[in-house]
Design an enzyme around this catalytic site. Structure first.
Site, PDB file in Angstrom:
ATOM      1  N   CYS A 123      75.459  41.415 -17.327  1.00 21.23           N
ATOM      2  CA  CYS A 123      75.945  40.407 -18.274  1.00 21.23           C
ATOM      3  C   CYS A 123      76.180  39.093 -17.530  1.00 21.23           C
ATOM      4  O   CYS A 123      75.957  38.991 -16.318  1.00 21.23           O
ATOM      5  CB  CYS A 123      77.236  40.883 -18.934  1.00 21.23           C
ATOM      6  SG  CYS A 123      78.541  41.231 -17.728  1.00 21.23           S
TER       7      CYS A 123
ATOM      8  N   CYS B 181      78.313  39.116 -14.348  1.00 20.58           N
ATOM      9  CA  CYS B 181      77.626  39.475 -13.107  1.00 20.58           C
ATOM     10  C   CYS B 181      76.944  38.244 -12.497  1.00 20.58           C
ATOM     11  O   CYS B 181      76.979  38.045 -11.276  1.00 20.58           O
ATOM     12  CB  CYS B 181      76.587  40.565 -13.367  1.00 20.58           C
ATOM     13  SG  CYS B 181      77.267  42.106 -14.027  1.00 20.58           S
TER      14      CYS B 181
ATOM     15  N   ASP C 284      44.755   2.279  -9.997  1.00 21.22           N
ATOM     16  CA  ASP C 284      44.379   1.570  -8.778  1.00 21.22           C
ATOM     17  C   ASP C 284      42.848   1.575  -8.710  1.00 21.22           C
ATOM     18  O   ASP C 284      42.189   2.422  -9.318  1.00 21.22           O
ATOM     19  CB  ASP C 284      44.988   2.302  -7.577  1.00 21.22           C
ATOM     20  CG  ASP C 284      44.612   1.643  -6.270  1.00 21.22           C
ATOM     21  OD1 ASP C 284      44.596   0.403  -6.227  1.00 21.22           O
ATOM     22  OD2 ASP C 284      44.326   2.369  -5.304  1.00 21.22           O
TER      23      ASP C 284
ATOM     24  N   ASP D  82      46.348   6.197  -5.127  1.00 22.87           N
ATOM     25  CA  ASP D  82      45.850   6.980  -4.001  1.00 22.87           C
ATOM     26  C   ASP D  82      46.906   7.835  -3.329  1.00 22.87           C
ATOM     27  O   ASP D  82      46.624   8.560  -2.395  1.00 22.87           O
ATOM     28  CB  ASP D  82      45.159   6.082  -2.974  1.00 22.87           C
ATOM     29  CG  ASP D  82      46.114   5.084  -2.318  1.00 22.87           C
ATOM     30  OD1 ASP D  82      47.341   5.233  -2.478  1.00 22.87           O
ATOM     31  OD2 ASP D  82      45.628   4.162  -1.637  1.00 22.87           O
TER      32      ASP D  82
ATOM     33  N   ASP E 294      50.074   3.528  -2.835  1.00 22.67           N
ATOM     34  CA  ASP E 294      50.668   3.256  -4.148  1.00 22.67           C
ATOM     35  C   ASP E 294      51.952   4.047  -4.380  1.00 22.67           C
ATOM     36  O   ASP E 294      52.363   4.236  -5.528  1.00 22.67           O
ATOM     37  CB  ASP E 294      49.659   3.602  -5.259  1.00 22.67           C
ATOM     38  CG  ASP E 294      48.431   2.706  -5.201  1.00 22.67           C
ATOM     39  OD1 ASP E 294      48.600   1.497  -5.017  1.00 22.67           O
ATOM     40  OD2 ASP E 294      47.320   3.234  -5.324  1.00 22.67           O
TER      41      ASP E 294
END
Length: 801
Positions: A97, A100, A504, A692, A696
């Site tokens: 439960c 635990c 890019d 890239d 970037d």
């Protein structure tokens, strides 16, 4: 001698064998030790949360602890972070439960050296991050065992066994339910015939008892799944679908027993059986559908070998993949799967990379080429050198990404889960008011109860709860088959809302491998100087110059430069024996006070010594195959595609015109690209950036979705939100279309779920629906959501020519 319960585990034993300590009883030394450990640690509130739940007696097994610290175990199951921390996924045994879960997380967080401990209640899977210099893994396992639980490493094969066991449990329960339903319907036919045509009470009593006998095992054996779910929901103060099903079926069952014993009114044992059968079959079909979606992801792993053939000093031997280290030479035979990344050292072969990229065309590999784990050798024997170990291979990275993506929920799913949590409570209240209203209106307890049960049963929080996770699970699976890995399911939702794609130029729209097409020398110079300078950079332009120089000159001396500096998005500077060397674009030359001819449609690179221009290079790059078509498809989706580049305007315009991009921004530094993306955000746009992955990085971090291309798998996986296993522009289009299709399915599912409940619940409240029809409607609504989600698999993409 009377029996008493153990203070820790709640199991009962004879008092004479118990360890007595003041008013406490312990069944063994283990339970006694755990009790004192929790009290001394201030965690004694665990017993309040535990209630009457019974645990396994605590064990102190230590004989196998040393295996957790072995190199083979660590290589197979432990992931090492760049900062030296270790991570592992464990299955915690003995969890019953939420108490635990609470106890394990509390104890682990209190343990010195553990930095992260989180446990998933649905599958008992724990994620642990710890500092190995402070704490050994065996000590962590010992700590978990010391509080009465056990742990073993997460293994997909063991999870498959668990899934098979779950399905078998459903088989037997469905078998009993269907048997009961088929037989009780024959009795119901006789019952209803007697109801309309007249029947003696004695025959009616026989039919009632027969229906009771059939309904009882169906309710309490087949329907046990719902009672168990409702019980745990109650313990955690949650009203769920199981609560609605179990309360509705149990109410009808209890009333039917009352009607049978008192011989007043009608029995509804047939409705009880049908409610359990229809909903159980619906739930089982959901389990199968989820398993099918997960199997799509598991297929990427396929039948992964556990051993490879290592060639060492002319001798071949089978070695476990966990023991492979960088530099090992591995032999690959036709039909074998690559499990460690590497580079071909000897031989050549064709490889099937369809499980990674979705492409069925074999890829030819020769000496020097890289091969990725997950691909399949088709036709020849070759030797390759391992470039990673098993835990850092491409295949392992992909599987880890997919596991993470499934566990992280989209925002719309979090909202749906919140709504469905309140939904069940509201339905119970509506059913209660309906019962009271009909009882006051009709004066019939039976009529009011049956209508109230219909309201409970027909409402379907399950469809609402399934609406998002089912669609995202299928979407992630389809994406993986196409070579698209979404790091989180949330990115499907974000990308579906995106309206700008920023690209890019170099390495994204183009191949990222510029070649020199024109050279103008203004003075004689030693090419070794320029070669030494460009070797210090990994920029595509620098690599293009390197390639040109090695092609033009057979032998280039290796020179050692000093004071090497890279100026971002501009160029390089260094010195050699007191001479100043400069290399870069026109802007860099201008800022350095060096004049040069900068009119060209191609990319330019200038080289100067002692502030005197020595050479001018023109480079052009090949546009990626299918870029023009892919960008056109993306624009047709209503997405504005813009180019962000550090290159000069003429070169950028040439590429933009070739691929159909109208909006371009040139001569941008990395921070300028990030600033532009922030401007797009301020205008209310959602931005996807593809670059890239290195130059970037700032812009990618600023975007809503980052996609890195052109720099190899490792960088792409680290930087990207979405990983493209091959770098075709077509994959960008597929990612957009698939995310939109998945998000559309989510909205369709949610709309249907809400519409169903808005229509069905009032009909039930007004008394137009009986419990049998209500159960069938509820199951069908869930299956409609599942079926609609599976339609994502039928998505069609426009292919680039």
């Amino acid at each position: 001698m009377s029996e008493v319960a153990c203070t820790h585990c709640n199991l009962t034993f004879s008092e004479e064998i118990m360890i007595v300590e003041e008013s406490h009883y312990f069944c063994c030394k283990g339970c006694q030790g755990v009790y004192h450990l929790l009290n001394d640690s201030g965690l004694d509130s665990f017993y309040d949360k535990l209630g009457d739940t019974k645990l396994q007696p605590a064990t102190q097994e230590t004989s196998d602890l040393e295996k957790f610290d072995l190199d083979g175990f660590r290589n197979k199951y432990v992931k090492e972070h760049e900062d030296g921390l270790h991570e592992i996924h464990l299955i915690i045994e003995g969890i019953h439960c939420s108490a635990c879960i609470w106890l394990n997380e509390k104890v682990l967080h209190k343990t010195t050296g553990i930095l992260e401990a989180s446990i998933n209640y649905s599958n008992n899977k724990a994620k642990l991050v710890w500092d190995p210099s402070t704490l050994a893994l065996s000590e962590i396992i010992k700590t978990i065992r010391s509080i009465g639980y056990n742990a073993y490493p997460y293994d997909p094969k063991l999870q498959e066994e668990r899934a098979i066991s779950t399905r078998k449990a459903y088989y037997s329960r469905i078998l009993v339910a269907v048997f009961g339903a088929m037989n009780i319907m024959w009795l119901a036919v006789a019952h209803y015939a007697g109801y309309f045509g007249g029947i003696e009470q004695s025959f009616k009593n026989i039919l009632n008892v027969a229906q009771f006998v059939l309904a009882t095992p169906v309710l309490f054996y087949s329907g046990w799944i719902f009672f168990k779910g409702a019980y745990y929901g109650y313990k955690n103060h949650i009203v769920n679908m199981d609560t609605l099903v179990s309360s509705g079926a149990l109410s009808a069952y209890i009333y039917s027993i009352y009607a049978m014993l008192t011989q007043t009114g009608e029995v509804y044992f047939d409705s009880v059986v049908m409610i359990i059968t229809f909903v159980l079959v619906g739930k089982y079909l959901e389990v199968l559908s989820k398993k099918s979606a997960v199997d799509t992801l598991d297929s990427i792993m396929g039948s992964t070998p556990t051993e490879v053939t290592v060639v060492k000093e002319g001798t071949k031997s089978l070695v476990s993949i966990e023991n492979i280290i960088m530099g090992d030479i591995i032999e690959l035979k036709p039909g074998e799967k690559v499990v460690i990344d590497g580079h071909v050292m000897w031989g050549e072969a064709s490889f099937d990379e369809s499980s990674l990229t979705g492409e069925n065309e074999p890829i030819y590999k020769k000496q020097g080429d890289s091969i990725l784990s997950g691909s399949l050798c088709l036709d020849s024997v070759l030797h390759y050198q391992a470039s990673t170990d098993a835990s850092h291979s491409m295949l392992t990275s992909i599987v880890s990404l997919l596991e993470e993506s499934i566990t992280k929920k989209p925002r719309i799913e979090q909202l749906a889960n919140t709504v469905s949590g309140y939904f069940s409570t509201i339905i119970l209240l509506i059913a209660l008011f309906t019962f009271v209203g009909w009882y006051l209106y009709e004066g019939s307890f039976e009529t009011a109860l049956i209508i109230g049960i219909s309201v409970i049963v027909i409402a379907c929080p399950c469809a609402l709860g399934l609406a998002t996770p089912m669609a995202t699970l299928v979407g992630i699976g389809v994406a993986a088959k196409r070579g698209l890995l979404f790091k989180e399911a949330t990115f499907l939702e974000t990308m579906a809302k995106a309206d700008i794609l920023a690209l890019d130029k170099t390495g994204t729209i183009t191949e990222g491998k510029p070649s020199v097409v024109a050279v103008q020398n203004y003075a004689d110079f030693d090419p070794a100087l320029l070669y030494a300078l460009v070797r210090t950079s990994n920029h595509p332009i620098s690599k293009g110059i390197q390639n040109y120089l090695t092609e033009q000159h057979e032998h280039i001396a290796t020179l050692s430069l000093e004071n090497i500096t890279s100026i971002e998005a501009k160029g390089l500077k260094a010195s050699y024996q007191g001479k100043k060397l400069l290399g870069g674009n026109a802007q860099f030359m201008k800022e350095s006070g060096i004049a040069g001819e900068n009119e060209s449609e191609n990319s330019l690179f200038f080289f100067a010594i002692e502030d005197v221009l020595i050479a001018r290079f023109e480079l052009t790059d090949t546009i990626r195959e299918g870029a023009k078509e892919a960008i056109a498809h993306i624009q047709n989706l209503g997405i504005n595609v813009v180019m962000l580049t550090g290159d000069h305007e003429q070169s950028a315009k040439k590429v933009a015109h070739a691929v159909g991009i109208k909006e371009i921004h040139t001569k941008l530094l990395p921070q300028d690209k990030a600033s532009l993306i922030d401007d797009f955000h301020s205008q209310g746009h959602v931005v996807v950036m593809a670059g890239d992955g290195i130059n970037d990085a700032i812009a990618l971090a600023s975007s809503d979705i980052a996609i890195a291309m052109g720099n190899g798998a490792d960088v792409a996986i680290n930087v990207s939100d979405i990983v493209l296993l091959d770098e075709k522009p077509q994959r960008l289009y597929e990612a957009f279309k698939l995310s939109r299709r998945t998000f559309a399915a989510v909205k369709e599912n949610l709309s249907f779920s809400l519409l169903y409940n808005v229509v069905a619940v009032p009909l039930a409240v007004l008394g137009y629906v009986n419990p049998l029809v209500a159960a069938l409607s509820m199951s069908l609504s869930s299956l409609v959501v599942v079926g609609n989600s599976l339609r994502i698999k039928n998505i069609k993409f426009k292919e680039s020519k």
